[in-house]
Design a protein around this motif. Structure first.
Motif, PDB file in Angstrom:
ATOM      1  N   LYS A  40       0.840  -1.189   0.000  1.00 28.51           N
ATOM      2  CA  LYS A  40       0.000   0.000   0.000  1.00 28.51           C
ATOM      3  C   LYS A  40       0.882   1.248   0.000  1.00 28.51           C
ATOM      4  O   LYS A  40       2.002   1.239   0.544  1.00 28.51           O
ATOM      5  CB  LYS A  40      -0.959   0.011   1.195  1.00 28.51           C
ATOM      6  CG  LYS A  40      -0.363   0.381   2.556  1.00 28.51           C
ATOM      7  CD  LYS A  40       0.611  -0.618   3.118  1.00 28.51           C
ATOM      8  CE  LYS A  40      -0.040  -1.958   3.397  1.00 28.51           C
ATOM      9  NZ  LYS A  40       0.967  -2.907   3.989  1.00 28.51           N
ATOM     10  N   ALA A  41       0.407   2.328  -0.637  1.00 29.49           N
ATOM     11  CA  ALA A  41       1.119   3.606  -0.620  1.00 29.49           C
ATOM     12  C   ALA A  41       0.924   4.252   0.746  1.00 29.49           C
ATOM     13  O   ALA A  41      -0.189   4.270   1.281  1.00 29.49           O
ATOM     14  CB  ALA A  41       0.615   4.522  -1.719  1.00 29.49           C
ATOM     15  N   THR A  42       2.010   4.787   1.325  1.00 26.97           N
ATOM     16  CA  THR A  42       1.931   5.375   2.659  1.00 26.97           C
ATOM     17  C   THR A  42       2.426   6.819   2.714  1.00 26.97           C
ATOM     18  O   THR A  42       2.330   7.463   3.758  1.00 26.97           O
ATOM     19  CB  THR A  42       2.745   4.539   3.659  1.00 26.97           C
ATOM     20  OG1 THR A  42       4.091   4.426   3.194  1.00 26.97           O
ATOM     21  CG2 THR A  42       2.144   3.148   3.820  1.00 26.97           C
ATOM     22  N   ALA A  48       7.382  14.104  -8.194  1.00 22.71           N
ATOM     23  CA  ALA A  48       6.564  13.568  -7.107  1.00 22.71           C
ATOM     24  C   ALA A  48       7.334  12.434  -6.447  1.00 22.71           C
ATOM     25  O   ALA A  48       8.138  11.756  -7.091  1.00 22.71           O
ATOM     26  CB  ALA A  48       5.223  13.063  -7.630  1.00 22.71           C
ATOM     27  N   ARG A  49       7.105  12.268  -5.165  1.00 16.04           N
ATOM     28  CA  ARG A  49       7.721  11.159  -4.436  1.00 16.04           C
ATOM     29  C   ARG A  49       6.625  10.369  -3.729  1.00 16.04           C
ATOM     30  O   ARG A  49       5.797  10.952  -3.031  1.00 16.04           O
ATOM     31  CB  ARG A  49       8.763  11.653  -3.439  1.00 16.04           C
ATOM     32  CG  ARG A  49      10.051  12.125  -4.096  1.00 16.04           C
ATOM     33  CD  ARG A  49      11.144  12.381  -3.081  1.00 16.04           C
ATOM     34  NE  ARG A  49      10.826  13.503  -2.211  1.00 16.04           N
ATOM     35  CZ  ARG A  49      10.921  13.480  -0.884  1.00 16.04           C
ATOM     36  NH1 ARG A  49      11.300  12.378  -0.268  1.00 16.04           N
ATOM     37  NH2 ARG A  49      10.625  14.549  -0.174  1.00 16.04           N
ATOM     38  N   VAL A  50       6.657   9.065  -3.918  1.00 18.24           N
ATOM     39  CA  VAL A  50       5.666   8.183  -3.307  1.00 18.24           C
ATOM     40  C   VAL A  50       6.401   7.044  -2.611  1.00 18.24           C
ATOM     41  O   VAL A  50       7.380   6.510  -3.134  1.00 18.24           O
ATOM     42  CB  VAL A  50       4.690   7.600  -4.356  1.00 18.24           C
ATOM     43  CG1 VAL A  50       3.577   6.815  -3.666  1.00 18.24           C
ATOM     44  CG2 VAL A  50       4.108   8.711  -5.221  1.00 18.24           C
ATOM     45  N   VAL A  51       5.924   6.697  -1.411  1.00 17.41           N
ATOM     46  CA  VAL A  51       6.499   5.595  -0.644  1.00 17.41           C
ATOM     47  C   VAL A  51       5.455   4.485  -0.520  1.00 17.41           C
ATOM     48  O   VAL A  51       4.280   4.762  -0.297  1.00 17.41           O
ATOM     49  CB  VAL A  51       6.947   6.068   0.759  1.00 17.41           C
ATOM     50  CG1 VAL A  51       7.377   4.892   1.628  1.00 17.41           C
ATOM     51  CG2 VAL A  51       8.076   7.087   0.645  1.00 17.41           C
ATOM     52  N   TRP A  52       5.921   3.245  -0.673  1.00 19.66           N
ATOM     53  CA  TRP A  52       5.061   2.074  -0.503  1.00 19.66           C
ATOM     54  C   TRP A  52       5.588   1.189   0.617  1.00 19.66           C
ATOM     55  O   TRP A  52       6.802   1.010   0.766  1.00 19.66           O
ATOM     56  CB  TRP A  52       5.012   1.234  -1.785  1.00 19.66           C
ATOM     57  CG  TRP A  52       4.114   1.758  -2.850  1.00 19.66           C
ATOM     58  CD1 TRP A  52       2.810   1.431  -3.093  1.00 19.66           C
ATOM     59  CD2 TRP A  52       4.460   2.708  -3.885  1.00 19.66           C
ATOM     60  NE1 TRP A  52       2.317   2.110  -4.175  1.00 19.66           N
ATOM     61  CE2 TRP A  52       3.312   2.896  -4.690  1.00 19.66           C
ATOM     62  CE3 TRP A  52       5.624   3.410  -4.204  1.00 19.66           C
ATOM     63  CZ2 TRP A  52       3.309   3.750  -5.782  1.00 19.66           C
ATOM     64  CZ3 TRP A  52       5.619   4.256  -5.289  1.00 19.66           C
ATOM     65  CH2 TRP A  52       4.463   4.435  -6.065  1.00 19.66           C
TER      66      TRP A  52
END
Length: 367
Positions: free
Chosen positions: A214-216, A232-236
């Motif tokens: 899940k993305a957090t 953009a920066r996304v953490v999973w």
């Protein structure tokens, strides 16, 4: 009278983040030295501590491990450290057990090593201790964790907690800037990041496996509201009950991110921020713990083994040192509303039970 609550109340008021446990480490080392234990500070140039009780007689080398770090939170907009995972309780229990075992002369053979480890929450503390040689002569290592109310209550304990593997992946997504009135001249990194989140959500592993992704975290800001953002920066957060499926899951997530953003003309660099292995628990260690729980709490307090989607860097010890027999148990504490919750709290009376279970374990191996 046990000092466990005195230790707890002091440590609870000085929460420190991973590898910054300077006050915590100093207090624990000072208390160990005052009790008469041999203490080595700054293991591998960190805040880690190894203390030792040597019986002077031949026998096995047993280690007890406690983690020391607090969690970082943002509460009412203010970054802070807070003990919301119970590591202050872990350190208090193991510190008290060590003091009492020495005072009682309970180590009759072999040696007892006490490890106070930094940076569990960062997934790096156990590795630092291993690299610093803390486990080089250890044959068995035991650790524990306070358990939430829904798993077991005060007066109960489980001899084995089978943690899951965890990986944290971060994608830096690059697009191209443009005026919002002319979006066709740019590549919207926000759109690409949303596409990546949806692509990862469409991943499937075998239904027979226990896993999740899940993305957090999602960060994207052009600085103004009428420009197309170019980054953009996304953490999973990835979880798997076993180690092997985690490798496949990381590969699928990386491919889903990179291919989905490429469809919009963006690129993505994916890195692993931290990871922890799934539990590898030895039957011999579990049997020692099971017997100790039964002795302290009676058969009615002994629960079956538990599995959890949570992760623990303790399991780097058996992964990096496969010859070491690792055991990891769970202590019922009536902990609510949950681990890592800013308002986490538990029944402090359970800490004395933890001390007695660890003491019983040591006496069964080294007594």
């Amino acid at each position: 009278m046990s000092k466990v609550l005195d230790h707890y109340h002091y440590l609870h008021e000085i929460p420190e983040l991973g590898f910054q446990e300077f006050k915590t480490s100093a207090y624990i080392a000072d208390q160990l030295e005052k009790a008469g234990l041999k203490v080595t500070r700054n293991i591998n140039q960190t805040t880690g501590i190894v203390a030792e009780i040597d019986s002077g007689a031949p026998g096995p080398v047993l280690a007890l491990r406690a983690d020391m770090d607090a969690l970082g939170h943002i509460i009412d907009g203010v970054p802070c450290a807070r003990h919301t995972c119970g590591h202050d309780g872990h350190s208090s229990v193991v510190l008290t057990a060590a003091q009492e075992l020495l005072a009682e002369g309970a180590v009759k053979k072999g040696r007892l090593k006490i490890l106070f480890q930094p940076a569990e929450e960062l997934g790096a503390g156990a590795l630092a201790m291993v690299e610093g040689g803390a486990l080089d002569d250890v044959e068995m290592i035991l650790g524990f964790h306070l358990r939430p109310l829904e798993e077991c209550v005060v007066g109960q304990a489980t001899p084995a907690v089978r943690y899951s593997a965890c990986s944290t992946l971060e994608a830096t997504i690059k697009g191209a800037p443009a005026h919002a009135a002319r979006p066709h001249l740019g590549v919207n990194a926000l759109d690409a990041a949303v596409q990546a989140v949806n692509a990862v959500n469409a991943i499937h592993l075998s239904p027979g496996l226990n896993w999740s992704v899940k993305a957090t975290r999602f960060l994207c800001d052009a600085g103004v509201t009428n420009s197309v953002p170019d980054e953009a920066r996304v953490v999973w957060d990835l979880r798997s009950q076993e180690n092997a499926p985690m490798e496949a899951l990381k590969e699928k997530v990386t491919q889903a991110i990179q291919h989905s953003v490429a469809a919009l003309g963006a690129t993505a660099q994916v890195v692993v921020l931290k990871e922890m292995p799934a539990a590898e628990i030895h039957d011999d260690a579990t049997e020692v713990i099971r017997a100790a729980i039964s002795e302290v709490l009676g058969p009615e307090g002994l629960l079956d083994a538990r599995s959890t989607p949570g992760s623990e860097d303790f399991f780097y010890y058996p992964v990096k040192r496969p010859n070491v027999k690792a055991g990891f148990w769970g202590l019922g504490t009536n902990l609510v509303p949950g681990l890592h919750h800013p308002d986490m709290h538990f029944d402090l009376n359970a800490l004395e039970i933890g001390v007695n279970i660890f003491k019983s374990c040591v006496k069964k191996v080294l007594g």
